[in-house]
Design a protein around this motif. Structure first.
Motif, PDB file in Angstrom:
ATOM      1  N   GLN A  83      91.520  38.494 -15.402  1.00  0.00           N
ATOM      2  CA  GLN A  83      91.963  38.881 -16.742  1.00  0.00           C
ATOM      3  C   GLN A  83      91.328  40.174 -17.244  1.00  0.00           C
ATOM      4  N   ASP A  84      90.542  40.810 -16.422  1.00  0.00           N
ATOM      5  CA  ASP A  84      89.893  42.056 -16.801  1.00  0.00           C
ATOM      6  C   ASP A  84      89.348  42.713 -15.542  1.00  0.00           C
ATOM      7  N   TYR A  85      88.819  43.919 -15.688  1.00  0.00           N
ATOM      8  CA  TYR A  85      88.287  44.669 -14.556  1.00  0.00           C
ATOM      9  C   TYR A  85      86.785  44.401 -14.439  1.00  0.00           C
ATOM     10  N   TYR A  86      86.342  44.068 -13.216  1.00  0.00           N
ATOM     11  CA  TYR A  86      84.920  43.795 -12.983  1.00  0.00           C
ATOM     12  C   TYR A  86      84.453  44.477 -11.704  1.00  0.00           C
ATOM     13  N   TYR A  87      83.143  44.703 -11.649  1.00  0.00           N
ATOM     14  CA  TYR A  87      82.503  45.107 -10.399  1.00  0.00           C
ATOM     15  C   TYR A  87      81.989  43.828  -9.740  1.00  0.00           C
ATOM     16  N   ILE A  88      82.515  43.519  -8.563  1.00  0.00           N
ATOM     17  CA  ILE A  88      82.214  42.239  -7.917  1.00  0.00           C
ATOM     18  C   ILE A  88      81.015  42.387  -6.980  1.00  0.00           C
ATOM     19  N   ASN A  89      79.990  41.599  -7.244  1.00  0.00           N
ATOM     20  CA  ASN A  89      78.788  41.628  -6.409  1.00  0.00           C
ATOM     21  C   ASN A  89      78.878  40.658  -5.242  1.00  0.00           C
ATOM     22  N   ASN A  90      79.332  39.433  -5.499  1.00  0.00           N
ATOM     23  CA  ASN A  90      79.503  38.493  -4.398  1.00  0.00           C
ATOM     24  C   ASN A  90      80.550  37.446  -4.737  1.00  0.00           C
ATOM     25  N   VAL A  91      81.121  36.896  -3.679  1.00  0.00           N
ATOM     26  CA  VAL A  91      82.126  35.840  -3.786  1.00  0.00           C
ATOM     27  C   VAL A  91      81.649  34.657  -2.951  1.00  0.00           C
ATOM     28  N   THR A  92      81.696  33.476  -3.524  1.00  0.00           N
ATOM     29  CA  THR A  92      81.237  32.257  -2.854  1.00  0.00           C
ATOM     30  C   THR A  92      82.414  31.297  -2.689  1.00  0.00           C
ATOM     31  N   ILE A  93      82.560  30.749  -1.485  1.00  0.00           N
ATOM     32  CA  ILE A  93      83.663  29.828  -1.194  1.00  0.00           C
ATOM     33  C   ILE A  93      83.094  28.517  -0.661  1.00  0.00           C
ATOM     34  N   THR A  94      83.653  27.408  -1.132  1.00  0.00           N
ATOM     35  CA  THR A  94      83.247  26.093  -0.644  1.00  0.00           C
ATOM     36  C   THR A  94      84.415  25.447   0.101  1.00  0.00           C
ATOM     37  N   ASN A  95      84.131  24.927   1.280  1.00  0.00           N
ATOM     38  CA  ASN A  95      85.143  24.312   2.136  1.00  0.00           C
ATOM     39  C   ASN A  95      85.347  22.840   1.756  1.00  0.00           C
ATOM     40  N   ARG A  96      86.494  22.298   2.136  1.00  0.00           N
ATOM     41  CA  ARG A  96      86.741  20.875   1.886  1.00  0.00           C
ATOM     42  C   ARG A  96      85.779  20.028   2.714  1.00  0.00           C
ATOM     43  N   ALA A  97      85.472  18.845   2.221  1.00  0.00           N
ATOM     44  CA  ALA A  97      84.406  18.052   2.829  1.00  0.00           C
ATOM     45  C   ALA A  97      84.905  16.899   3.684  1.00  0.00           C
ATOM     46  N   ASP A  98      86.194  16.560   3.587  1.00  0.00           N
ATOM     47  CA  ASP A  98      86.632  15.345   4.281  1.00  0.00           C
ATOM     48  C   ASP A  98      87.136  15.612   5.698  1.00  0.00           C
ATOM     49  N   ASN A  99      87.965  16.647   5.876  1.00  0.00           N
ATOM     50  CA  ASN A  99      88.479  16.936   7.216  1.00  0.00           C
ATOM     51  C   ASN A  99      89.056  18.351   7.260  1.00  0.00           C
ATOM     52  N   ASN A 100      89.527  18.751   8.423  1.00  0.00           N
ATOM     53  CA  ASN A 100      90.148  20.053   8.640  1.00  0.00           C
ATOM     54  C   ASN A 100      89.327  21.242   8.120  1.00  0.00           C
ATOM     55  N   PRO A 101      88.029  21.274   8.412  1.00  0.00           N
ATOM     56  CA  PRO A 101      87.223  22.392   7.908  1.00  0.00           C
ATOM     57  C   PRO A 101      87.587  23.728   8.561  1.00  0.00           C
ATOM     58  N   GLU A 102      88.284  23.688   9.704  1.00  0.00           N
ATOM     59  CA  GLU A 102      88.621  24.915  10.425  1.00  0.00           C
ATOM     60  C   GLU A 102      89.650  25.775   9.702  1.00  0.00           C
ATOM     61  N   ARG A 103      90.298  25.234   8.701  1.00  0.00           N
ATOM     62  CA  ARG A 103      91.359  25.975   8.020  1.00  0.00           C
ATOM     63  C   ARG A 103      90.852  27.187   7.235  1.00  0.00           C
ATOM     64  N   MET A 104      89.574  27.242   6.952  1.00  0.00           N
ATOM     65  CA  MET A 104      89.041  28.383   6.221  1.00  0.00           C
ATOM     66  C   MET A 104      88.723  29.564   7.140  1.00  0.00           C
ATOM     67  N   THR A 105      88.620  29.333   8.422  1.00  0.00           N
ATOM     68  CA  THR A 105      88.273  30.399   9.360  1.00  0.00           C
ATOM     69  C   THR A 105      89.357  31.471   9.377  1.00  0.00           C
ATOM     70  N   GLY A 106      88.933  32.711   9.246  1.00  0.00           N
ATOM     71  CA  GLY A 106      89.867  33.838   9.248  1.00  0.00           C
ATOM     72  C   GLY A 106      90.304  34.297   7.878  1.00  0.00           C
ATOM     73  N   VAL A 107      89.882  33.614   6.829  1.00  0.00           N
ATOM     74  CA  VAL A 107      90.263  34.004   5.469  1.00  0.00           C
ATOM     75  C   VAL A 107      89.690  35.384   5.136  1.00  0.00           C
ATOM     76  N   GLU A 108      90.535  36.258   4.626  1.00  0.00           N
ATOM     77  CA  GLU A 108      90.110  37.589   4.175  1.00  0.00           C
ATOM     78  C   GLU A 108      89.949  37.567   2.656  1.00  0.00           C
ATOM     79  N   ILE A 109      88.846  38.129   2.190  1.00  0.00           N
ATOM     80  CA  ILE A 109      88.613  38.263   0.751  1.00  0.00           C
ATOM     81  C   ILE A 109      88.979  39.681   0.354  1.00  0.00           C
ATOM     82  N   ARG A 110      89.955  39.817  -0.511  1.00  0.00           N
ATOM     83  CA  ARG A 110      90.427  41.141  -0.919  1.00  0.00           C
ATOM     84  C   ARG A 110      90.291  41.294  -2.430  1.00  0.00           C
ATOM     85  N   ILE A 111      89.871  42.490  -2.848  1.00  0.00           N
ATOM     86  CA  ILE A 111      89.569  42.748  -4.260  1.00  0.00           C
ATOM     87  C   ILE A 111      90.221  44.053  -4.692  1.00  0.00           C
ATOM     88  N   GLY A 112      90.870  44.033  -5.838  1.00  0.00           N
ATOM     89  CA  GLY A 112      91.465  45.267  -6.337  1.00  0.00           C
ATOM     90  C   GLY A 112      92.325  45.034  -7.561  1.00  0.00           C
TER      91      GLY A 112
END
Length: 239
Positions: A83-112
């Motif tokens: 909702q506004d313009y920010y300078y991003i210092n870090n991004v934190t992601i939490t994976n699901r805990a029950d199953n299929n944890p491999e689905r997060m592999t390869g995710v690209e974080i893009r900012i702009g």
């Protein structure tokens, strides 16, 4: 501002100095900016909508509890609008805990700021290059990359995109602009203030800030530039 509301017949030189700044605090580095944003995703698997990844809950018991999940599709994505313009210092992601944890592999974080290709063409901060354990949390430094949109993008693969929590930390975009404006007028103080603020907004454009604050670095002062001439009275004695 201490001066008379109106004085007819006088011209004033108002020297106004304004400071434009946005609403956010650039000193607060601990605030999770994602909690104030809005999320969308390329598709939604049953009840696991995009907003579940920014609800402030990293993990809860149950099947993908409080997570977002897209359909099994090519190039799935998830996007956060800050909702506004920010300078991003870090991004934190939490994976699901029950199953299929491999689905997060390869995710690209893009900012702009661009929404071209749903925001997936914005500059890349990082890639989740190694598997994240079930329920695990990983953080990526983005070095102050600027932008309004944060994308999680899985390119060139058909799969589900699952995110149980996305946290974004950074600093607000703060720009200070000093503007000098000359008004020769007899308008009241409130009108001068409103005119100045309007011209400041028009001149600078406010697409990247959420609020405007006007403050004085020097109180407005008045300078009499001319006075209305007083009429001359003529008197004659009657004889």
């Amino acid at each position: 501002m201490a001066f008379k509301d109106k004085m007819e017949g006088l011209g004033y030189l108002f020297l106004l100095f304004g400071v434009l700044s946005n609403q956010g605090s650039s000193e607060n580095l601990e605030e999770n900016l994602a909690l104030k944003g809005k999320a969308v995703q390329s598709s939604t698997y049953y009840r696991w909508g995009a907003a579940s990844a920014i609800d402030g809950i990293r993990y809860a018991p149950g099947e993908a509890s409080y997570c977002s999940i897209t359909l099994n599709e090519l190039n799935p994505w998830w996007r956060l609008d800050l909702q506004d313009y920010y300078y991003i210092n870090n991004v934190t992601i939490t994976n699901r805990a029950d199953n299929n944890p491999e689905r997060m592999t390869g995710v690209e974080i893009r900012i702009g700021n661009s929404l071209e290709n749903n925001g997936n063409n914005n500059p890349r901060c990082a890639v989740v290059s190694s598997p994240v354990p079930a329920g695990g949390t990983v953080s990526f430094l983005c070095g102050g990359m600027g932008g309004r949109y944060i994308n999680m993008f899985l390119p060139k693969i058909q799969t589900y995109l699952t995110l149980c929590e996305v946290e974004v930390y950074g600093t607000a975009y703060r720009r200070k602009t000093f503007l000098r404006m000359k008004l020769a007028s007899s308008v009241d103080a409130a009108a001068v203030n409103n005119t100045f603020l309007h011209q400041l907004q028009s001149a600078l454009g406010l697409s990247l800030v959420s609020d405007v604050k006007l403050s004085w670095t020097r109180l407005p002062y008045q300078e009499v530039t001319h006075e209305a001439k007083k009429p001359t009275r003529f008197c004659a004695d009657k004889k």
